[in-house]
Design a protein around this motif. Sequence first.
Motif, mmCIF file in Angstrom:
data_model
loop_
_atom_site.group_PDB
_atom_site.id
_atom_site.type_symbol
_atom_site.label_atom_id
_atom_site.label_comp_id
_atom_site.label_asym_id
_atom_site.label_seq_id
_atom_site.Cartn_x
_atom_site.Cartn_y
_atom_site.Cartn_z
ATOM 1 N N PHE B 45 0.836 -1.207 0.000
ATOM 2 C CA PHE B 45 0.000 0.000 0.000
ATOM 3 C C PHE B 45 0.866 1.251 0.000
ATOM 4 N N LEU B 46 0.474 2.208 -0.858
ATOM 5 C CA LEU B 46 1.151 3.504 -0.872
ATOM 6 C C LEU B 46 0.269 4.586 -0.259
ATOM 7 N N ILE B 47 -0.976 4.685 -0.743
ATOM 8 C CA ILE B 47 -1.814 5.801 -0.307
ATOM 9 C C ILE B 47 -3.274 5.543 -0.668
ATOM 10 N N GLN B 48 -4.161 6.263 0.016
ATOM 11 C CA GLN B 48 -5.585 6.227 -0.318
ATOM 12 C C GLN B 48 -6.082 7.652 -0.516
ATOM 13 N N LEU B 49 -6.876 7.853 -1.562
ATOM 14 C CA LEU B 49 -7.501 9.136 -1.832
ATOM 15 C C LEU B 49 -9.007 8.955 -1.745
ATOM 16 N N VAL B 50 -9.667 9.911 -1.113
ATOM 17 C CA VAL B 50 -11.101 9.778 -0.865
ATOM 18 C C VAL B 50 -11.911 10.928 -1.457
ATOM 19 N N LYS B 51 -11.373 12.126 -1.368
ATOM 20 C CA LYS B 51 -12.153 13.309 -1.743
ATOM 21 C C LYS B 51 -11.977 13.682 -3.214
ATOM 22 N N SER B 52 -13.017 14.215 -3.797
ATOM 23 C CA SER B 52 -12.981 14.716 -5.162
ATOM 24 C C SER B 52 -11.899 15.783 -5.295
ATOM 25 N N GLY B 53 -11.021 15.638 -6.303
ATOM 26 C CA GLY B 53 -9.968 16.621 -6.532
ATOM 27 C C GLY B 53 -8.802 16.557 -5.560
ATOM 28 N N GLU B 54 -8.772 15.538 -4.729
ATOM 29 C CA GLU B 54 -7.732 15.441 -3.698
ATOM 30 C C GLU B 54 -6.347 15.256 -4.310
ATOM 31 N N VAL B 55 -5.358 15.898 -3.719
ATOM 32 C CA VAL B 55 -3.953 15.758 -4.110
ATOM 33 C C VAL B 55 -3.149 15.444 -2.851
ATOM 34 N N LYS B 56 -2.343 14.398 -2.913
ATOM 35 C CA LYS B 56 -1.480 14.045 -1.784
ATOM 36 C C LYS B 56 -0.067 13.844 -2.289
ATOM 37 N N LYS B 57 0.892 14.195 -1.447
ATOM 38 C CA LYS B 57 2.296 14.030 -1.833
ATOM 39 C C LYS B 57 3.019 13.179 -0.796
ATOM 40 N N GLN B 58 3.922 12.341 -1.309
ATOM 41 C CA GLN B 58 4.820 11.562 -0.469
ATOM 42 C C GLN B 58 6.202 11.724 -1.091
ATOM 43 N N LYS B 59 6.990 12.641 -0.554
ATOM 44 C CA LYS B 59 8.333 12.906 -1.073
ATOM 45 C C LYS B 59 8.260 13.188 -2.578
#
Lengths: 113, 111
Positions: B45-59
């Motif tokens: 597993f790396l990441i989970q996105l839930v919200k519309s338009g969501e942006v997440k960063k990991q390094k």
Amino acid sequence: EAGVAQSPRYKIIEKRQSVAFWCNPISGHATLYWYQQILGQGPKLLIQFQNNGVVDDSQLPKDRFSAERLKGVDSTLKIQPAKLEDSAVYLCASSRGGTGELFFGEGSRLTVL
Amino acid sequence: GQQVMQIPQYQHVQEGEDFTTYCNSSTTLSNIQWYKQRPGGHPVFLIQLVKSGEVKKQKRLTFQFGEAKKNSSLHITATQTTDVGTYFCAGWERNFNKFYFGSGTKLNVKP
């Protein structure tokens, strides 16, 4: 915490023989999944358990595949009789429930000759 | 039926180049997860996105979930040899109550 345990890691059988795979999920994880991953493809869900009940087995070839999770903890996936196209890695995964992160085991690689 | 398509199937890059993989669903997803599978390994597993338009960063990794919650992308900036592996998206389809995995994008990074 200990990860998802699977055995055996590798199994070679001839077509029409039977094979069984075992999975012990992470302690406390209510949901257990069995996936089939054919080389070069994404994991395909075979069966999903919630505790000891089946949530989804719509893609399990029930004429030859069976799975159980009798006490709501570990699980066994059986194939009888095996066909050549069953050659794949069988991945077990568990999660705390619902739509959360899946924790995968190392997988059991099956080769059917 | 439900389908989650992923492109490209393969990507070969020179170390230091950027990499992007795209995931598209035929239906609206409740959430989307990304996994990485090293050669001979199992998905992690790396990441989970839930919200519309969501942006997440990991390094060096940037994950996006589309406004319509039907598509997602994973972008790696300045790839390293340790990024080698197959990247899978997995979308949760509420109507079917299960994850659908994409076919994966296999990334090879040349040093």
